[in-house]
Design a protein around this motif. Structure first.
Motif, PDB file in Angstrom:
ATOM      1  N   GLY A   1       0.828  -1.250  -0.115  1.00 29.86           N
ATOM      2  CA  GLY A   1      -0.035   0.161   0.053  1.00 29.86           C
ATOM      3  C   GLY A   1       0.861   1.184   0.019  1.00 29.86           C
ATOM      4  O   GLY A   1       0.220   2.360  -0.161  1.00 29.86           O
ATOM      5  N   GLN A   2       2.144   1.165   0.006  1.00 30.68           N
ATOM      6  CA  GLN A   2       3.071   2.350   0.279  1.00 30.68           C
ATOM      7  C   GLN A   2       3.863   2.488  -0.914  1.00 30.68           C
ATOM      8  O   GLN A   2       4.473   3.252  -1.119  1.00 30.68           O
ATOM      9  N   GLU A   3       3.932   1.636  -2.145  1.00 33.48           N
ATOM     10  CA  GLU A   3       4.481   1.613  -3.439  1.00 33.48           C
ATOM     11  C   GLU A   3       4.517   2.857  -3.750  1.00 33.48           C
ATOM     12  O   GLU A   3       5.603   3.650  -4.241  1.00 33.48           O
ATOM     13  N   SER A   4       3.496   3.606  -4.216  1.00 34.05           N
ATOM     14  CA  SER A   4       3.417   5.137  -4.815  1.00 34.05           C
ATOM     15  C   SER A   4       3.987   6.045  -4.090  1.00 34.05           C
ATOM     16  O   SER A   4       4.830   6.809  -4.842  1.00 34.05           O
ATOM     17  N   LEU A   5       4.175   5.989  -2.695  1.00 37.48           N
ATOM     18  CA  LEU A   5       4.890   6.958  -2.047  1.00 37.48           C
ATOM     19  C   LEU A   5       6.050   6.664  -2.111  1.00 37.48           C
ATOM     20  O   LEU A   5       7.089   7.622  -2.434  1.00 37.48           O
ATOM     21  N   VAL A   6       6.748   5.679  -1.957  1.00 39.50           N
ATOM     22  CA  VAL A   6       8.144   5.077  -1.963  1.00 39.50           C
ATOM     23  C   VAL A   6       8.774   5.432  -3.307  1.00 39.50           C
ATOM     24  O   VAL A   6       9.593   6.144  -3.391  1.00 39.50           O
ATOM     25  N   ARG A   7       7.852   5.172  -4.456  1.00 38.47           N
ATOM     26  CA  ARG A   7       8.323   5.561  -5.725  1.00 38.47           C
ATOM     27  C   ARG A   7       8.572   7.082  -6.105  1.00 38.47           C
ATOM     28  O   ARG A   7       9.489   7.464  -6.455  1.00 38.47           O
ATOM     29  N   SER A   8       7.514   7.610  -5.759  1.00 37.08           N
ATOM     30  CA  SER A   8       7.623   9.284  -5.872  1.00 37.08           C
ATOM     31  C   SER A   8       8.789   9.650  -5.096  1.00 37.08           C
ATOM     32  O   SER A   8       9.674  10.695  -5.875  1.00 37.08           O
ATOM     33  N   GLU A   9       8.863   9.231  -3.726  1.00 40.17           N
ATOM     34  CA  GLU A   9      10.053   9.866  -3.078  1.00 40.17           C
ATOM     35  C   GLU A   9      11.477   9.414  -3.690  1.00 40.17           C
ATOM     36  O   GLU A   9      12.577  10.189  -3.838  1.00 40.17           O
ATOM     37  N   LEU A  10      11.556   8.221  -4.227  1.00 46.62           N
ATOM     38  CA  LEU A  10      12.820   7.795  -4.884  1.00 46.62           C
ATOM     39  C   LEU A  10      12.879   8.521  -6.087  1.00 46.62           C
ATOM     40  O   LEU A  10      14.313   9.070  -6.191  1.00 46.62           O
ATOM     41  N   GLU A  11      11.923   8.751  -6.919  1.00 47.95           N
ATOM     42  CA  GLU A  11      12.158   9.636  -8.288  1.00 47.95           C
ATOM     43  C   GLU A  11      12.767  10.924  -7.928  1.00 47.95           C
ATOM     44  O   GLU A  11      13.423  11.501  -8.820  1.00 47.95           O
TER      45      GLU A  11
ATOM     46  N   LEU B   1      17.372   4.498 -11.137  1.00 48.51           N
ATOM     47  CA  LEU B   1      16.344   3.845 -10.396  1.00 48.51           C
ATOM     48  C   LEU B   1      15.730   2.845 -11.361  1.00 48.51           C
ATOM     49  O   LEU B   1      15.153   3.168 -12.321  1.00 48.51           O
ATOM     50  N   HIS B   2      15.704   1.830 -10.618  1.00 44.73           N
ATOM     51  CA  HIS B   2      14.765   0.593 -11.745  1.00 44.73           C
ATOM     52  C   HIS B   2      13.518   0.450 -10.557  1.00 44.73           C
ATOM     53  O   HIS B   2      13.646   0.260  -9.365  1.00 44.73           O
ATOM     54  N   SER B   3      12.500  -0.227 -11.430  1.00 42.31           N
ATOM     55  CA  SER B   3      11.544  -0.884 -10.676  1.00 42.31           C
ATOM     56  C   SER B   3      11.384  -2.288 -11.257  1.00 42.31           C
ATOM     57  O   SER B   3      11.502  -2.609 -12.312  1.00 42.31           O
ATOM     58  N   ASP B   4      10.760  -3.272 -10.224  1.00 38.81           N
ATOM     59  CA  ASP B   4      10.925  -4.628 -10.720  1.00 38.81           C
ATOM     60  C   ASP B   4       9.546  -4.701 -11.631  1.00 38.81           C
ATOM     61  O   ASP B   4       8.612  -4.318 -11.047  1.00 38.81           O
ATOM     62  N   ASN B   5       9.639  -5.590 -12.825  1.00 39.83           N
ATOM     63  CA  ASN B   5       8.529  -5.712 -13.673  1.00 39.83           C
ATOM     64  C   ASN B   5       7.324  -6.645 -12.932  1.00 39.83           C
ATOM     65  O   ASN B   5       6.190  -6.638 -13.151  1.00 39.83           O
ATOM     66  N   GLU B   6       7.734  -7.487 -12.082  1.00 41.45           N
ATOM     67  CA  GLU B   6       6.854  -8.498 -11.444  1.00 41.45           C
ATOM     68  C   GLU B   6       6.462  -8.189 -10.165  1.00 41.45           C
ATOM     69  O   GLU B   6       5.540  -8.688  -9.859  1.00 41.45           O
ATOM     70  N   ASN B   7       7.210  -7.246  -9.447  1.00 36.79           N
ATOM     71  CA  ASN B   7       6.883  -6.780  -7.860  1.00 36.79           C
ATOM     72  C   ASN B   7       6.976  -5.211  -7.818  1.00 36.79           C
ATOM     73  O   ASN B   7       8.076  -4.877  -7.651  1.00 36.79           O
ATOM     74  N   PRO B   8       5.847  -4.632  -8.027  1.00 34.83           N
ATOM     75  CA  PRO B   8       5.877  -3.179  -7.884  1.00 34.83           C
ATOM     76  C   PRO B   8       6.340  -2.568  -6.584  1.00 34.83           C
ATOM     77  O   PRO B   8       6.487  -1.211  -6.517  1.00 34.83           O
ATOM     78  N   SER B   9       6.479  -3.415  -5.771  1.00 33.50           N
ATOM     79  CA  SER B   9       6.996  -2.719  -4.231  1.00 33.50           C
ATOM     80  C   SER B   9       8.525  -2.800  -4.293  1.00 33.50           C
ATOM     81  O   SER B   9       9.067  -2.109  -3.192  1.00 33.50           O
ATOM     82  N   HIS B  10       9.233  -3.310  -5.277  1.00 37.66           N
ATOM     83  CA  HIS B  10      10.509  -3.543  -5.158  1.00 37.66           C
ATOM     84  C   HIS B  10      11.288  -2.582  -6.257  1.00 37.66           C
ATOM     85  O   HIS B  10      10.957  -2.451  -7.299  1.00 37.66           O
ATOM     86  N   PHE B  11      12.307  -1.819  -5.594  1.00 36.07           N
ATOM     87  CA  PHE B  11      13.151  -0.717  -6.526  1.00 36.07           C
ATOM     88  C   PHE B  11      14.443  -1.102  -6.345  1.00 36.07           C
ATOM     89  O   PHE B  11      14.974  -1.726  -5.129  1.00 36.07           O
TER      90      PHE B  11
END
Length: 95
Positions: A14-24, A41-51
């Protein structure tokens, strides 16, 4: 000798969008830092919570300066409680 950093960040459910935007937010400012050769920065194609960050720095000392930069502190504050795990590997390219 250059230093390669591989950092894995996993957001809590549930925190994926927050973490992604802060990493970006870290990418453009870090790329301007002294000693930064690469900061991707890379994001996992199979797991949206993994950067994953793949970084190259001119020296460990300059990377340490980055680790103490205000924008990294701001990221830590913004994502407090939202990150499930963080692992970091300091590496040297094998020729």
């Amino acid at each position: 000798m250059a230093l390669t950093i591989v950092a894995h960040i996993t957001a809590k459910p549930g925190q994926e969008s927050l973490v992604r935007s802060e990493l970006e937010k870290l990418v453009p400012v870090t790329r301007e830092e002294t000693g930064c050769l690469q900061y991707d920065l890379h994001s996992d194609n199979e797991n949206p919570s993994h950067f994953m960050f793949f970084e190259n720095w001119k020296s460990r000392e300059l990377w340490q300066t980055h680790m103490n930069a205000p924008h990294l502190s701001a990221y830590m504050t913004a994502t407090e409680g939202a990150v499930e795990s963080f692992t970091l590997h300091e590496m040297t390219k094998a020729d």
